[in-house]
Design a protein around this motif. Structure first.
Motif, PDB file in Angstrom:
ATOM      1  N   LEU A  38       2.222   5.803   7.926  1.00  0.00           N
ATOM      2  CA  LEU A  38       0.768   4.838   8.107  1.00  0.00           C
ATOM      3  C   LEU A  38       0.847   3.909   9.117  1.00  0.00           C
ATOM      4  O   LEU A  38       0.157   3.588   9.713  1.00  0.00           O
ATOM      5  CB  LEU A  38       0.482   4.483   6.761  1.00  0.00           C
ATOM      6  CG  LEU A  38       0.110   5.850   5.809  1.00  0.00           C
ATOM      7  CD1 LEU A  38      -0.323   4.976   4.545  1.00  0.00           C
ATOM      8  CD2 LEU A  38      -0.912   6.424   6.460  1.00  0.00           C
ATOM      9  N   ALA A  39       2.207   3.227   8.895  1.00  0.00           N
ATOM     10  CA  ALA A  39       2.562   1.998  10.500  1.00  0.00           C
ATOM     11  C   ALA A  39       2.349   2.178  11.582  1.00  0.00           C
ATOM     12  O   ALA A  39       1.197   1.794  12.398  1.00  0.00           O
ATOM     13  CB  ALA A  39       3.673   1.149  10.334  1.00  0.00           C
ATOM     14  N   VAL A  40       3.121   3.480  11.793  1.00  0.00           N
ATOM     15  CA  VAL A  40       2.860   4.530  13.030  1.00  0.00           C
ATOM     16  C   VAL A  40       1.877   4.812  13.747  1.00  0.00           C
ATOM     17  O   VAL A  40       1.353   5.036  14.105  1.00  0.00           O
ATOM     18  CB  VAL A  40       4.485   5.528  13.068  1.00  0.00           C
ATOM     19  CG1 VAL A  40       3.391   6.318  13.963  1.00  0.00           C
ATOM     20  CG2 VAL A  40       5.791   4.930  12.732  1.00  0.00           C
ATOM     21  N   ALA A  41       1.082   5.589  12.618  1.00  0.00           N
ATOM     22  CA  ALA A  41      -0.022   6.102  13.114  1.00  0.00           C
ATOM     23  C   ALA A  41      -1.069   4.494  13.297  1.00  0.00           C
ATOM     24  O   ALA A  41      -1.945   5.022  13.974  1.00  0.00           O
ATOM     25  CB  ALA A  41      -1.222   6.638  11.553  1.00  0.00           C
ATOM     26  N   VAL A  42      -1.336   3.588  11.741  1.00  0.00           N
ATOM     27  CA  VAL A  42      -2.114   2.130  12.751  1.00  0.00           C
ATOM     28  C   VAL A  42      -2.135   2.055  14.313  1.00  0.00           C
ATOM     29  O   VAL A  42      -2.753   1.213  14.830  1.00  0.00           O
ATOM     30  CB  VAL A  42      -1.802   1.537  12.310  1.00  0.00           C
ATOM     31  CG1 VAL A  42      -2.393   0.441  12.209  1.00  0.00           C
ATOM     32  CG2 VAL A  42      -2.472   1.631  10.012  1.00  0.00           C
TER      33      VAL A  42
END
Length: 321
Positions: free
Chosen positions: A145-149
């Motif tokens: 999710l950090a990569v997605a953000v």
């Protein structure tokens, strides 16, 4: 006091309200309010404070239901707990519609949506804070999710680069003495980060972004001496940083940048006698304004169903030792 909340037409009422309205009944019991439908609205009755909290919870339920996310009683309980100190977060539209990633799959945009309440809270904290620590077991979506953000903000032009880094835990050899090019030497250490990027972006676009410097993957040692401005920076496996490494990394934060530090304190691979920089940072910065901590548990695991059972067995076994 009485308050009326419109029910979005796009919401599946069974998904939002629960079987036999069980989610609404849970809200009533825990917040001591009365909730009932009137036409296309929900009416909440109770004292002022309880009604305000119930409205916060119900709006959170609607937000989840619009994303067709399965809603459990535990999710509702988390929303009720959050209602004690409701905070306005940035990027609610991005949560509802999904984080837009620049990649296109089969001719359309690819979007990433959080899969449970705790993941939604995590994404909101990242959007609202410049420095977020995420702590929890594998499989909970910390790094993904950090990569997605990061890709979302890169796509929107809010940052100019996405930088992903990990500490290198070596077995008696330094990178300089290992055979191969620098890229070949570091590849095994950052491979999980490559996997997350390639899962979201088509191969050609991922290669272009890396070759053009928009996305950079490197061992933590290569962060020394840099000032990371206009960047979204992720430190993965942070439980394996030393105190000095963590200090070095945190002081790289530059203007218009965000940092997300992820780790699992139950899987520390540092040599005996070396303290984890992540554990120390949790102690030092837990109450610092502007820094946010987010925690996941095995109940948040979104990998294969057996992963949750495996983690539970290990935890129970460790308690016996």
């Amino acid at each position: 006091m009485s308050s009326k909340i419109p029910v979005p037409q796009s919401v599946n009422p069974v998904l939002a309200f629960g079987v036999h309205d069980s989610h609404l009944r849970l809200v009533e019991r825990m917040l001591k309010v009365k909730v009932y439908p009137v036409e296309h609205n929900l009416v909440i009755e109770g004292d002022d404070h309880a009604v305000a909290k119930a409205a916060f919870v119900l709006n959170g339920i609607f937000q989840l239901a619009q994303g067709n996310i399965p809603i459990s009683h535990e999710d509702v309980a988390i929303l009720i707990e959050r209602s004690e100190t409701p905070i306005h977060y940035a990027g609610d539209d991005a949560i509802n519609e999904g984080l837009m990633i620049s990649g296109r799959r089969r001719g359309k945009e690819f979007r990433v949506k959080p899969r449970n309440v705790n993941q939604i809270e995590y994404v909101k904290k990242i959007l609202d804070h410049d420095l977020v620590f995420s702590i929890g077991p594998a499989g909970t979506g910390k790094t993904y999710l950090a990569v997605a953000v990061g890709l979302h903000l890169l796509t929107k032009g809010a940052v100019h680069r996405l930088i992903l880094t990990r500490p290198v835990i070596e077995a008696g050899e330094t990178l300089g003495f290992l055979p191969g090019t620098l890229e070949e030497k570091i590849d095994p250490y950052v491979r999980p980060l490559y996997d997350a990027i390639h899962d979201m972006l088509p191969g050609e676009e991922a290669r272009y972004m890396m070759e053009d410097g928009l996305v950079e993957l490197a061992p933590l040692a290569y962060m020394r001496g840099r000032t990371l401005a206009n960047a979204f920076v992720i430190l993965d496996e942070a439980q394996n940083t030393t105190s000095l490494q963590m200090k070095m990394f945190l002081t790289r934060l530059g203007e218009n940048s965000k940092m997300v530090i992820t780790g699992d304190v139950s899987q520390i691979d540092l040599p005996s006698g070396k303290a984890s920089g992540l554990r120390e940072a949790e102690t030092l910065f837990k109450k610092v304004d502007g820094i946010s901590f987010h925690y996941f548990t095995r109940n948040d695991v979104v990998r294969h169903g057996l992963v949750k059972k495996i983690l539970e067995i290990y935890e129970n076994n460790e308690k016996k030792i």
